[in-house]
Design an enzyme around this catalytic site. Structure first.
Site, PDB file in Angstrom:
ATOM      1  NE  ARG A 284      -4.229  -1.531   0.118  1.00 46.81           N
ATOM      2  CZ  ARG A 284      -4.350  -2.577  -0.684  1.00 46.81           C
ATOM      3  NH1 ARG A 284      -3.362  -2.869  -1.521  1.00 46.81           N
ATOM      4  NH2 ARG A 284      -5.426  -3.329  -0.662  1.00 46.81           N
ATOM      5  CD  GLU A 313      -2.273   3.243  -6.357  1.00 47.96           C
ATOM      6  OE1 GLU A 313      -3.228   2.629  -6.874  1.00 47.96           O
ATOM      7  OE2 GLU A 313      -1.371   2.667  -5.745  1.00 47.96           O
ATOM      8  CG  HIS A 332      -2.173  -0.797  -7.757  1.00 45.88           C
ATOM      9  ND1 HIS A 332      -2.803  -0.057  -6.790  1.00 45.88           N
ATOM     10  CD2 HIS A 332      -2.162  -2.077  -7.284  1.00 45.88           C
ATOM     11  CE1 HIS A 332      -3.157  -0.845  -5.789  1.00 45.88           C
ATOM     12  NE2 HIS A 332      -2.773  -2.074  -6.067  1.00 45.88           N
TER      13      HIS A 332
END
Length: 598
Positions: A284, A313, A332
């Site tokens: 994270r 993000e 990601h």
């Protein structure tokens, strides 16, 4: 002397009962408002006639065909990708289920717009940061996720970032494509014989460790609550946080984002690392203070970083971290393999279909199913059970591995008449949630405990109490066996951390810690001190706290014998800083102390 800091939020959710008969009936029971009170139960029954139609499932983000095929067997599927918040709110009122990934925010407004029809939200992945769990619970909507299907993919991506960073693959690739040939500039480092610290030894972390060992690396791990046997089976040594960051050449992050881990890797942490350390993060983004990482990269304390996740993000286009020449980044992609995407799609589709059919999967993250009368009766004991679990786990020393816990209930009722499923679940919640990304309730408590290798035992003791025959529980005791403790006085002669509590006037109280009797309201912050029993101790500690404008809400002293040792429990409204706690520790008569946030 030890200082332990942690703080966590908690909630109890209403019960959700599905009746799969047609027409479909969904009954939602709110035995008391949030937070707990002794208010009478409120029941809301939602009914939708489904005798002649299938439920409608809205797919808001791309799902693989294997998952869609499963859904289409039992539901009408509406694939509408890229919806704006307003468009999602407009469509949701005609849907029984919603499936999203990380890009769609399922906010309170979405649940309000659903007008009670939305029965289940499926998150195709692990994290549920984008789903308003409190709102889902209030509106009686079950939330499920898919936590297992992408474990290997995330681990493989971590290893890919590790090796790419070590050999400057991304930078060299860009250089060659720009028409350059800079072999001397991109000399890398070998992995063989280097030490990798895996921070968080859960599913992904242990898979990363397994693969790094195959690359010839020496692997250590920090996870205060990982079973030592599991680590040893993989050839991994469990160490303290400080030892891990001080000795590692590479550090791979795999911990959840909790209040405790938020910006855990900051200026102070980086300064304690081996100079030239390299960092990988596929967990994270929020666990790293990104500005501090830029500073550490600039001054050479951190040699390189490889990042798949970010605090925001997508990150800003002018992000100094993303643009840094010694950082490689991916958008990601941890779970982005064909196989993982298919596995996630199948896992979430099965969970959603099961929920629509009246079943509840182990991946449910809300909606404990307990009869409302039991919930109402046990309400204050539920709070007590969770807080005792949270208190006990904060007392565990960092190098200890928790193997399980024992919960002992005393009651005037016969053991078979005492339903403790919810209380056990809440003790599990208190112990597990602070150190993982799991959301624990009565549906998944046993499953999550088993996944983490934790064994929970229960004992119900009938004990007649004058005037208490109408109460379901007299006391709850939580024992964590055979672990080290940050507060030695919490350990019994048998070597177990032991805390015990009761409910008084509807308020949970800590009544015993180790062998010491105390009387402490389990609210706010708590300082526990073991001291020599002598006059003036309350004034000395109180004076230090007052000098820092810290208000004392209560103070209790329990002792074994006069003039011997005593335990002083101090409730404070504000969180003392490190310097204030150290001043308390310098009082000669104080032998040990610990700070806890409940």
């Amino acid at each position: 002397m030890a200082i332990s800091k942690a703080f966590f939020s908690s909630s109890l959710h209403p019960s959700l009962h599905y009746s799969p008969s047609r027409p479909t009936t969904v009954s939602l029971h709110f035995p008391f408002p949030f937070p707990f009170s002794a208010a009478p139960s409120r029941n809301l029954r939602l009914r939708c006639d489904a005798a002649d139609s299938k439920p409608t499932v809205l797919i808001a983000e791309k799902l693989s065909d294997s998952g869609l095929d499963l859904l289409r067997d039992s539901a009408d599927v509406d694939c509408s990708y890229g919806l704006s918040p307003d468009q999602l709110a407009a469509k949701i009122a005609s849907c029984d289920a919603l499936i999203v990934r990380s890009g769609t925010k399922v906010s309170r407004e979405v649940f309000e717009a659903a007008k009670g029809r939305l029965k289940v939200v499926g998150r195709a992945g692990v994290g549920i940061d984008n789903v308003d769990l409190q709102a889902a619970t209030e509106f009686g909507c079950l939330v499920v996720n898919a936590p297992t299907a992408n474990t290997v993919a995330a681990a493989e991506h971590g290893i890919a970032l590790l090796t790419s960073m070590a050999r400057n693959v991304a930078q060299a690739d860009a250089s060659v494509k720009a028409g350059k040939w800079q072999r001397n500039k991109y000399v890398g480092v070998s992995l063989v014989g280097k030490t990798l610290a895996v921070m968080g030894f859960g599913k992904v972390g242990s898979e990363v460790a397994r693969r790094a060992r195959g690359l010839g690396m020496h692997v250590i791990a920090h996870d205060p609550y990982a079973p030592a046997e599991r680590a040893r089976a993989l050839g991994v040594e469990l160490v303290s946080f400080d030892d891990a960051i001080a000795t590692a050449d590479f550090i791979s992050l795999h911990m959840p984002l909790t209040p405790t881990t938020d910006k855990m890797f900051n200026d102070e942490t980086f300064a304690r690392m081996k100079r030239g350390v390299r960092i990988i993060n596929v967990a994270r983004g929020g666990v790293i203070d990104e500005d501090a990482l830029v500073r550490a990269l600039d001054n050479g304390q951190v040699a390189q970083a490889a990042l798949d996740v970010f605090t925001e993000e997508p990150p800003a286009k002018d992000s100094k971290l993303v643009l840094h020449e010694r950082v490689i980044v991916t958008p990601h992609l941890g779970a982005s393999t064909v196989e993982a995407q298919e596995g996630v799609a199948i896992e979430i589709a099965e969970a959603v279909v099961g929920a629509l059919n009246g079943e509840l999967a182990s991946t449910a993250v809300n909606a404990p199913m307990v009869p409302p009368e039991v919930l109402s009766e046990l309400a204050p004991y539920v709070i007590l059970a969770e807080k005792l679990g949270r208190l006990a786990v904060q007392l565990v020393a960092g190098e200890s591995g928790i193997k399980g816990a024992k919960v002992v209930y005393t009651s005037s009722r016969d053991p078979e008449d005492l339903d403790t499923r919810l209380l056990r679940a809440m003790v599990t919640k208190g112990i597990v949630e602070p150190i993982s990304s799991s959301f624990v309730n009565i549906i998944n408590a046993d499953y999550i405990a088993k996944q983490r290798g934790l064994n929970f035992a229960e004992e119900r003791i009938k004990r007649e109490q004058n005037g208490l025959n109408g109460t379901p529980v007299n006391s709850i005791q939580v024992q964590i066996p055979h672990v080290g403790s940050l507060f030695a006085s919490a350990v019994t002669d048998a070597g177990d951390i032991q805390v015990e509590g009761k409910v008084r006037d509807g308020v949970p109280h800590l009544t015993k810690i180790g062998s010491y009797a105390v009387d402490v309201s389990l609210e706010g912050n708590l300082i526990l001190c073991r001291q020599v029993d002598q006059p003036g101790m309350i004034g000395k500690v109180g004076g230090i706290l007052a000098s820092q404008n810290i208000n004392v809400s209560f103070m209790s002293v329990g002792r074994t014998f006069r003039g011997k040792q005593a335990i002083m429990a101090i409730g404070v409204d504000e969180e003392p800083n490190k310097e204030t706690l150290e001043k308390i520790g310098t009082i000669p008569a104080i032998e040990e102390f610990v700070f806890l946030k409940l």
